[in-house]
Write a protein that holds these residues in place. Sequence first.
Motif, mmCIF file in Angstrom:
data_model
loop_
_atom_site.group_PDB
_atom_site.id
_atom_site.type_symbol
_atom_site.label_atom_id
_atom_site.label_comp_id
_atom_site.label_asym_id
_atom_site.label_seq_id
_atom_site.Cartn_x
_atom_site.Cartn_y
_atom_site.Cartn_z
ATOM 1 N N THR A 1 -2.812 3.844 -6.878
ATOM 2 C CA THR A 1 -1.853 4.951 -6.977
ATOM 3 C C THR A 1 -2.087 5.966 -5.865
ATOM 4 O O THR A 1 -1.143 6.409 -5.189
ATOM 5 N N LEU A 2 -3.353 6.325 -5.652
ATOM 6 C CA LEU A 2 -3.693 7.292 -4.598
ATOM 7 C C LEU A 2 -3.356 6.744 -3.214
ATOM 8 O O LEU A 2 -2.827 7.453 -2.363
ATOM 9 N N LEU A 3 -3.658 5.465 -2.999
ATOM 10 C CA LEU A 3 -3.381 4.848 -1.696
ATOM 11 C C LEU A 3 -1.891 4.864 -1.376
ATOM 12 O O LEU A 3 -1.487 5.166 -0.259
ATOM 13 N N LEU A 4 -1.085 4.538 -2.368
ATOM 14 C CA LEU A 4 0.351 4.437 -2.124
ATOM 15 C C LEU A 4 0.988 5.797 -1.856
ATOM 16 O O LEU A 4 2.029 5.882 -1.207
ATOM 17 N N ARG A 5 0.341 6.845 -2.331
ATOM 18 C CA ARG A 5 0.864 8.194 -2.056
ATOM 19 C C ARG A 5 0.825 8.528 -0.574
ATOM 20 O O ARG A 5 1.538 9.407 -0.107
ATOM 21 N N SER A 6 -0.042 7.805 0.181
ATOM 22 C CA SER A 6 -0.164 8.079 1.617
ATOM 23 C C SER A 6 0.996 7.486 2.413
ATOM 24 O O SER A 6 1.139 7.762 3.594
ATOM 25 N N ASP A 7 1.805 6.659 1.778
ATOM 26 C CA ASP A 7 2.931 6.029 2.470
ATOM 27 C C ASP A 7 4.227 6.373 1.743
ATOM 28 O O ASP A 7 4.484 5.869 0.651
ATOM 29 N N PRO A 8 5.056 7.215 2.355
ATOM 30 C CA PRO A 8 6.298 7.639 1.688
ATOM 31 C C PRO A 8 7.285 6.505 1.421
ATOM 32 O O PRO A 8 8.173 6.629 0.588
ATOM 33 N N ALA A 9 7.099 5.377 2.127
ATOM 34 C CA ALA A 9 8.024 4.247 1.944
ATOM 35 C C ALA A 9 7.721 3.466 0.667
ATOM 36 O O ALA A 9 8.531 2.671 0.218
ATOM 37 N N LEU A 10 6.518 3.677 0.098
ATOM 38 C CA LEU A 10 6.125 2.947 -1.109
ATOM 39 C C LEU A 10 5.928 3.923 -2.262
ATOM 40 O O LEU A 10 5.309 4.964 -2.098
ATOM 41 N N VAL B 1 1.425 -1.846 -10.648
ATOM 42 C CA VAL B 1 0.055 -2.340 -10.581
ATOM 43 C C VAL B 1 -0.352 -2.859 -11.958
ATOM 44 O O VAL B 1 -0.186 -2.154 -12.961
ATOM 45 N N VAL B 2 -0.867 -4.091 -12.011
ATOM 46 C CA VAL B 2 -1.309 -4.672 -13.272
ATOM 47 C C VAL B 2 -2.796 -5.007 -13.146
ATOM 48 O O VAL B 2 -3.175 -5.945 -12.440
ATOM 49 N N ASP B 3 -3.628 -4.214 -13.808
ATOM 50 C CA ASP B 3 -5.080 -4.398 -13.740
ATOM 51 C C ASP B 3 -5.700 -3.760 -14.967
ATOM 52 O O ASP B 3 -5.253 -2.701 -15.403
ATOM 53 N N ASP B 4 -6.723 -4.404 -15.531
ATOM 54 C CA ASP B 4 -7.331 -3.844 -16.743
ATOM 55 C C ASP B 4 -8.376 -2.774 -16.431
ATOM 56 O O ASP B 4 -8.936 -2.174 -17.337
ATOM 57 N N HIS B 5 -8.638 -2.503 -15.156
ATOM 58 C CA HIS B 5 -9.604 -1.465 -14.785
ATOM 59 C C HIS B 5 -8.867 -0.199 -14.328
ATOM 60 O O HIS B 5 -8.176 -0.226 -13.310
ATOM 61 N N PRO B 6 -9.023 0.908 -15.056
ATOM 62 C CA PRO B 6 -8.350 2.159 -14.686
ATOM 63 C C PRO B 6 -8.676 2.610 -13.265
ATOM 64 O O PRO B 6 -7.825 3.163 -12.574
ATOM 65 N N VAL B 7 -9.909 2.363 -12.807
ATOM 66 C CA VAL B 7 -10.312 2.770 -11.460
ATOM 67 C C VAL B 7 -9.438 2.093 -10.410
ATOM 68 O O VAL B 7 -9.034 2.714 -9.419
ATOM 69 N N VAL B 8 -9.133 0.814 -10.623
ATOM 70 C CA VAL B 8 -8.283 0.085 -9.672
ATOM 71 C C VAL B 8 -6.866 0.645 -9.702
ATOM 72 O O VAL B 8 -6.259 0.912 -8.663
ATOM 73 N N ARG B 9 -6.338 0.847 -10.908
ATOM 74 C CA ARG B 9 -4.965 1.384 -11.026
ATOM 75 C C ARG B 9 -4.866 2.758 -10.370
ATOM 76 O O ARG B 9 -3.930 3.027 -9.616
#
Length: 201
Positions: free
Chosen positions: A14-23, A2-10
């Motif tokens: 990160t939290l979203l991707l944890r919901s999918d074991p394939a990513l 993830v490339v973004d200058d806002h920590p909230v977005v990063r």
Amino acid sequence: MVVDDHPVVRDGVTLLLRSDPALSLVGAAESGRSALERVGRLRPDVVLLDLRLPDMLAPEVIAGLRQRHAPTRVVVFTAHGDHQGVLAALDAGASGCLLKDMAGTDLVAALRRVLRGERVVDPRILPDAEHRSDALARSGLTRREYEVLRLAAQGQTNPEIAESTGLTRNTVKTYLQAALHKLGARNRVEAIGKANEAGLL
């Protein structure tokens, strides 16, 4: 990655991707330069890239990523779906463009589609993006002239534009002068106003 200058977005991605074991998230970066430094080591399959970073435009980051790790697919992630930069990023080889207000499950599904080799563009982006592409064509501005003018509209000085685009100061001045001429403007303030009226900014 993830490339973004806002920590909230990063952090959110990160939290979203944890919901999918394939990513899995292999890393993050807060600027274009740091992304280019890390991509060769991290070798991500997909880069989720903010359209507007403090130091670089998405099309330039995409070109750099391609040079350093060609197999990486890039998805532009933006809050500005009507931005001319979206088209420039797609022209530069982005595999898709998604809006930051999309649901988390939709983001995961879109990334999976990109990994399968599909091109994914949020349907809300294209109508106005096409209008802006027409406006750009009518203005006669080249992509480079447009990019330099857009950075000037953000308040950047010529030296700052040179730094963020990798151009020399003289080249920046040349592009700006060409943009002023094509827009029929006497100075950069007038040029920015005319570009706004034309729906370019």
